[in-house]
Every structure is written in structure tokens, then in C-alpha cells.
Design an enzyme around this catalytic site. Structure first.
Site, mmCIF file in Angstrom:
data_model
loop_
_atom_site.group_PDB
_atom_site.id
_atom_site.type_symbol
_atom_site.label_atom_id
_atom_site.label_comp_id
_atom_site.label_asym_id
_atom_site.label_seq_id
_atom_site.Cartn_x
_atom_site.Cartn_y
_atom_site.Cartn_z
ATOM 1 N N GLN A 288 -2.881 60.723 11.903
ATOM 2 C CA GLN A 288 -1.824 60.245 10.997
ATOM 3 C C GLN A 288 -0.617 59.761 11.811
ATOM 4 O O GLN A 288 0.006 60.566 12.510
ATOM 5 C CB GLN A 288 -1.405 61.414 10.094
ATOM 6 C CG GLN A 288 -0.254 61.134 9.163
ATOM 7 C CD GLN A 288 0.216 62.405 8.447
ATOM 8 O OE1 GLN A 288 -0.078 63.519 8.903
ATOM 9 N NE2 GLN A 288 0.928 62.254 7.357
ATOM 10 N N GLY A 289 -0.274 58.490 11.694
ATOM 11 C CA GLY A 289 0.853 57.942 12.448
ATOM 12 C C GLY A 289 2.052 57.685 11.552
ATOM 13 O O GLY A 289 2.330 56.528 11.211
ATOM 14 N N SER B 18 5.300 60.065 11.833
ATOM 15 C CA SER B 18 6.535 60.473 12.539
ATOM 16 C C SER B 18 6.778 59.625 13.786
ATOM 17 O O SER B 18 5.835 59.194 14.456
ATOM 18 C CB SER B 18 6.440 61.938 12.974
ATOM 19 O OG SER B 18 6.168 62.753 11.879
ATOM 20 N N GLU C 218 -0.782 66.383 1.168
ATOM 21 C CA GLU C 218 -0.537 67.245 2.322
ATOM 22 C C GLU C 218 0.169 68.536 1.896
ATOM 23 O O GLU C 218 -0.159 69.614 2.364
ATOM 24 C CB GLU C 218 0.314 66.475 3.339
ATOM 25 C CG GLU C 218 0.301 67.096 4.709
ATOM 26 C CD GLU C 218 0.954 66.205 5.771
ATOM 27 O OE1 GLU C 218 1.333 65.066 5.467
ATOM 28 O OE2 GLU C 218 1.081 66.692 6.903
ATOM 29 N N SER D 179 10.064 70.120 6.692
ATOM 30 C CA SER D 179 10.572 71.400 7.197
ATOM 31 C C SER D 179 11.087 72.266 6.043
ATOM 32 O O SER D 179 11.292 71.778 4.926
ATOM 33 C CB SER D 179 11.701 71.149 8.194
ATOM 34 O OG SER D 179 12.814 70.612 7.509
HETATM 35 C C1 LIG Z 1 2.042 71.234 13.873
HETATM 36 C C2 LIG Z 1 2.617 69.887 13.526
HETATM 37 C C3 LIG Z 1 1.752 68.828 13.263
HETATM 38 C C4 LIG Z 1 2.263 67.568 12.965
HETATM 39 N N1 LIG Z 1 1.367 66.544 12.775
HETATM 40 C C5 LIG Z 1 1.846 65.302 12.509
HETATM 41 C C6 LIG Z 1 0.932 64.206 12.364
HETATM 42 O O1 LIG Z 1 -0.292 64.356 12.501
HETATM 43 N N2 LIG Z 1 1.426 62.983 12.114
HETATM 44 C C7 LIG Z 1 2.775 62.767 11.948
HETATM 45 O O2 LIG Z 1 3.140 61.643 11.651
HETATM 46 N N3 LIG Z 1 3.667 63.785 12.108
HETATM 47 C C8 LIG Z 1 3.228 65.046 12.387
HETATM 48 N N4 LIG Z 1 4.115 66.093 12.571
HETATM 49 C C9 LIG Z 1 5.551 65.801 12.561
HETATM 50 C C10 LIG Z 1 6.286 66.377 11.375
HETATM 51 O O3 LIG Z 1 6.015 65.666 10.185
HETATM 52 C C11 LIG Z 1 7.788 66.341 11.733
HETATM 53 O O4 LIG Z 1 7.979 67.212 12.837
HETATM 54 C C12 LIG Z 1 8.661 66.775 10.595
HETATM 55 O O5 LIG Z 1 8.652 65.815 9.570
HETATM 56 C C13 LIG Z 1 10.127 67.016 11.061
HETATM 57 O O6 LIG Z 1 10.587 65.867 11.718
HETATM 58 P P1 LIG Z 1 11.276 65.967 13.169
HETATM 59 O O7 LIG Z 1 10.385 66.776 14.064
HETATM 60 O O8 LIG Z 1 11.606 64.587 13.580
HETATM 61 O O9 LIG Z 1 12.602 66.818 12.972
HETATM 62 P P2 LIG Z 1 13.997 66.283 12.352
HETATM 63 O O10 LIG Z 1 13.723 65.507 11.103
HETATM 64 O O11 LIG Z 1 14.754 65.612 13.446
HETATM 65 O O12 LIG Z 1 14.683 67.635 11.981
HETATM 66 C C14 LIG Z 1 15.366 68.457 12.944
HETATM 67 C C15 LIG Z 1 15.993 69.622 12.197
HETATM 68 O O13 LIG Z 1 16.964 69.129 11.244
HETATM 69 C C16 LIG Z 1 16.663 69.613 9.934
HETATM 70 N N5 LIG Z 1 16.959 68.567 8.944
HETATM 71 C C17 LIG Z 1 16.572 67.275 8.995
HETATM 72 N N6 LIG Z 1 17.012 66.613 7.885
HETATM 73 C C18 LIG Z 1 17.677 67.509 7.119
HETATM 74 C C19 LIG Z 1 18.352 67.442 5.879
HETATM 75 N N7 LIG Z 1 18.413 66.294 5.182
HETATM 76 N N8 LIG Z 1 18.916 68.573 5.390
HETATM 77 C C20 LIG Z 1 18.848 69.759 6.087
HETATM 78 N N9 LIG Z 1 18.231 69.873 7.290
HETATM 79 C C21 LIG Z 1 17.651 68.777 7.810
HETATM 80 C C22 LIG Z 1 15.173 69.915 9.958
HETATM 81 O O14 LIG Z 1 14.826 70.896 8.987
HETATM 82 C C23 LIG Z 1 14.978 70.439 11.369
HETATM 83 O O15 LIG Z 1 15.333 71.804 11.442
HETATM 84 C C24 LIG Z 1 3.651 67.363 12.889
HETATM 85 C C25 LIG Z 1 4.531 68.432 13.149
HETATM 86 C C26 LIG Z 1 4.022 69.680 13.476
HETATM 87 C C27 LIG Z 1 4.980 70.802 13.772
#
Ligand SMILES: Cc1cc2nc3c(=O)[nH]c(=O)nc-3n(C[C@H](O)[C@H](O)[C@H](O)COP(=O)(O)OP(=O)(O)OC[C@H]3O[C@@H](n4cnc5c(N)ncnc54)[C@H](O)[C@@H]3O)c2cc1C
Length: 391
Positions: free
Chosen positions: A130-131, A133, A247, A373
Site C-alpha cells: 500500500q503506497g 504515506s 482497514e 494514530s
Molecule cells: C506498523 C505500521 C505499518 C504501516 N504500513 C503502512 C503501509 O503499508 N502503507 C502506508 O501507506 N502507510 C503505512 N503506515 C504509515 C501510517 O499510516 C502512518 O504512520 C500514520 O498515518 C501516521 O503518519 P506519520 O507517521 O506521518 O505521523 P504524523 O502524521 O506526522 O504524526 C506524528 C504525531 O502527530 C500526531 N498528530 C498528527 N496529526 C494530528 C492531529 N490533527 N491532531 C492531533 N495529533 C496529531 C500523531 O498522532 C502522531 O503522534 C504504517 C505505519 C505503521 C506503524
């Protein structure tokens, strides 16, 4: 609300349990601890298990029959996942293709796309990742910057994706990319892109657990054919929302079944240490048991909603937050009660406790991040369930 299963559902469970007992050579935990395996051979164990499940008609059960399904209900699918987790069966390698992409193709794809992709998703001959993020687009997915530039009829993809689960073993990736830079939501399209082509580089990312199950993908002019755009160009956001709905709504009964195994393992470990009679220990174990039953009840409530033909609403965020935060509490408690020995129970053939506590502790951090999250789920609950005012 009726918490009982029907006789047909119980019969299905009985047949399934017998099938698993006859077909699962050994639990996943035993495969992982077998020193003859490496990461690649473990993927092959998972692929072989997927083929067995597929041949027996247990994969994509909810799909319409013309797409290899049985038109099964959400309850039967939940029973399937519950029994697989209870038996500690391997996770099929194409879980993203089966649970996310195939439903998106059934809802939004063309007949030709369904015919081309769904059979190979189910038999495991093409593995998907899945692409969505990107380094600058996670919670705020609509900020994504990967571009899809027209090239005649087709498109060329430029940009970067990250946290791509199973990327290092995948053959194809479904990609959200911006086909119109000026329209935040309406400028996003949904592409099916083969990974084995010039202009694609997949790099593994080593995780806190020590595994390299993630990848990051760099696109430099990779070809996405016009016939592999799902929906019309610009409909990608709508399709992504379908995918995210599947999901987030997937958990129902499987996590309580998995937690039952951990709770039994924890009780066993504490009995060995003569600690099970301590009042504080009993209270903490009792609390975890009760919370697990609450989770099961909540899962049944979601299933009851689905059984009436309604889609899961924003309430599924309550379920998501509950199972993911619970997993962290359970693993924290296990480490506090079992003490340093829990940390010694690493995945090694020499140490064979019932549960690999160190690994599960590290892995339990992930659930509160993926599929949105905990903070994002709380925002959804505040706005769409409690209807709290925004500032
Ligand atoms: C095990 C695992 C598997 C994954 N697999 C995939 C995959 O196959 N394909 C894919 O595309 N992605 C995948 N992901 C990515 C996942 O979808 C993202 O990590 C997730 O959406 C959070 O984005 P980020 O890591 O950029 O964190 P950010 O969005 O940068 O968030 C950083 C922090 O800020 C907080 N935050 C952000 N926005 C807000 C808000 N509006 N209000 C309050 N707090 C906020 C978040 O809760 C977090 O604590 C995976 C992640 C994990 C951990």
C-alpha cells in the site's frame, strides 16, 4: 443486541476448527523460532498457507462468488479470523491485497481490472503493498506530493512513499498520487503500479523489532498505465476512503482471541514464579481479562451493525483506539509482572516461553500509529461521534 451465534455459524466454526487442526503443520510462533528459517523462507511458509486457505475457499469469503468468494457474512469472516488467531496460524502474505485492494476493485474497479487482479490476489501469485504515506503526509494524507504526470495515454510517477508494509516482498503497489497539483482532494488518483520496472527503487527499513518488513519506495518516472487507474483520474481520495474504512473496521473478534493466548501465557508465567496468588497480580490480570471481554462485546456490536446491512460508522474509531491501546497496556503489564526475564525471552531457539514478550512489547507500539494514530481517532470521536465543537 443478541450475543449468540446461530447454529449455522457455530457449524461453520466447528468445520473451520477441524480444518485448521488438520492443515496447520505448526503454529507461527514455532516457525519463527525454527533456526532453519530466514525472513524469505518465512514468507514462503506464509505463501503456502495462503494457497491452502485459498484452495479450501476461506479467502475473500465475503466477495461475490464470481470473484472467488462465497458471499459470506461479516460474522463468518470474523469467526474465520478469530479461529486463525486462536490457532496462531501464519498471517497470509497478501493481507493488504485481500483486505484492502480487492474490496476497492470490487467497489470502484473496472470488470477488466477485477478479472486481471483479484484471482492473483487470492492465490498469492501477486503480492501487493500500500503506497499511501509519505515523509510529509501521514495523518494528513491529503498533503501527499507524489506526482502522476501524463505521458500520452499513461502516467509517469515521481515521488516517495514510506512505511510500506511488506514492500520488500511485493510485486505490485497501489499508489495515491497527485494528477492535478491545484486540487487538494479532487487532484488525487489511485494507481496500480508494478514494482519490477525501471524508475522504482524499494529500500527496506529496519524496524524496532529487528525485522525489515517495511520499505520505502522511490519513484523516478515509473510507468502507470491508463488501464491501471482505478476509478477516474481525480477519484483517488474517494477510493482511499473506501480502503481506510476496510482497514479500520477489520478487528472485531481477532484481537480478543489473540489476547486470550497472551493472557493464558502470562498467567502460566506467573504461576511458574509462584506469583499468581498475589492480590495485586490477580487484580491486574482480572482487569485485563474484563477489558478483553469488553473488547469482544464491542466487536460483536460492530458485527451486529454489519449484519443489518449498515456500514461501520465513525464508532469503529472507538474500537480501534480500544484494541490498540489495550495491546500496549497488556504488554506493559506483562513486563512489569514477569520482570527482567520477559526481556530475555527473545526470538531464539534456546528460549521457548509461550509468548515472546520482548517482541510483542515492541510490536504493540505499532497499533496506535497505523490506520490512523490514537490522536487522530480521538479527533474523529470528538467531532463525529460526540459532535464536539471545533475551535
Ligand atoms: C506498523 C505500521 C505499518 C504501516 N504500513 C503502512 C503501509 O503499508 N502503507 C502506508 O501507506 N502507510 C503505512 N503506515 C504509515 C501510517 O499510516 C502512518 O504512520 C500514520 O498515518 C501516521 O503518519 P506519520 O507517521 O506521518 O505521523 P504524523 O502524521 O506526522 O504524526 C506524528 C504525531 O502527530 C500526531 N498528530 C498528527 N496529526 C494530528 C492531529 N490533527 N491532531 C492531533 N495529533 C496529531 C500523531 O498522532 C502522531 O503522534 C504504517 C505505519 C505503521 C506503524
Amino acid at each position: 443486541m443478541d450475543l449468540r451465534f446461530t447454529p449455522e455459524q457455530e457449524r461453520f466454526r466447528g468445520e473451520l476448527r477441524a480444518w485448521i487442526a488438520a492443515n496447520l503443520a505448526r503454529p507461527w510462533d514455532a516457525e519463527v523460532r525454527d533456526p532453519k528459517h530466514d525472513a524469505d523462507s518465512l514468507v514462503e511458509v506464509r505463501r503456502a498457507w495462503q494457497q491452502k486457505l485459498h484452495a479450501a475457499g476461506y479467502l475473500g469469503m465475503g466477495f461475490p462468488p464470481e470473484w472467488g468468494g462465497r458471499g459470506a457474512s461479516a460474522i463468518e469472516e470474523a469467526i474465520l479470523h478469530e479461529e486463525l488467531y486462536r490457532a496462531d496460524a501464519p498471517q497470509v502474505p497478501n493481507f493488504l491485497g485481500i483486505s484492502l485492494l480487492a474490496p476497492a476493485l470490487i467497489h470502484h474497479g473496472t470488470e477488466a481490472q477485477r478479472r486481471r487482479f483479484i484471482p492473483r490476489i487470492l492465490d498469492g501469485s501477486e503480492i501487493w503493498c500500500q503506497g499511501f504515506s509519505e515523509p510529509g503526509a501521514g495523518s494528513d494524507l491529503a498533503s501527499l506530493r507524489t506526482r502522476a504526470v501524463p505521458d500520452g495515454e499513461d502516467f509517469r510517477i515521481h515521488g516517495q512513499k514510506v512505511w510500506t508494509t511488506f514492500g520488500p516482498w511485493a510485486d505490485w503497489i497501489f499508489v495515491l498520487a497527485r494528477s492535478d497539483p491545484d486540487d487538494r482532494y479532487g487532484g488525487i488518483s489511485f494507481f496500480l503500479v508494478p514494482l519490477d520496472q525501471p524508475g522504482v527503487e524499494m529500500r527496506g527499513i529496519r524496524q524496532i523489532t529487528g525485522e525489515t518488513e517495511f520499505g520505502e519506495v522511490f519513484f523516478d518516472g515509473a510507468l502507470a498505465k491508463r488501464e491501471h487507474v482505478v476509478g477516474r483520474p481525480g477519484e483517488g481520495w474517494k477510493i482511499a476512503m473506501t480502503v481506510l474504512g476496510y482497514e479500520r473496521g477489520a478487528s472485531a473478534l481477532q484481537y480478543p482471541a489473540e489476547n486470550d493466548r497472551y493472557l493464558a501465557g502470562l498467567a502460566g508465567g506467573l504461576r511458574e514464579r509462584d506469583a499468581l496468588g498475589r492480590e495485586d497480580v490477580r487484580e491486574r490480570l482480572g482487569r485485563l481479562h474484563v477489558e478483553n471481554e469488553v473488547m469482544r462485546g464491542n466487536g460483536l456490536r460492530v458485527l451486529a451493525t454489519l449484519a443489518t446491512g449498515q456500514a461501520p460508522g465513525p464508532e469503529s474509531s472507538i474500537e480501534k483506539i480500544f484494541w490498540s491501546e489495550y495491546a500496549k497496556r497488556l504488554m506493559d503489564t506483562a513486563h512489569e509482572l514477569l520482570g527482567p526475564q520477559a526481556l530475555l525471552a527473545a526470538r531464539s531457539p534456546r528460549s521457548r516461553p509461550d509468548v515472546d514478550w520482548a517482541y510483542q512489547y515492541l510490536w504493540s507500539r505499532a497499533g496506535t500509529i497505523y490506520s490512523g494514530s490514537s490522536e487522530v481517532q480521538r479527533n474523529i470521536i470528538a467531532k463525529r461521534v460526540l459532535r464536539m465543537p471545533t475551535r
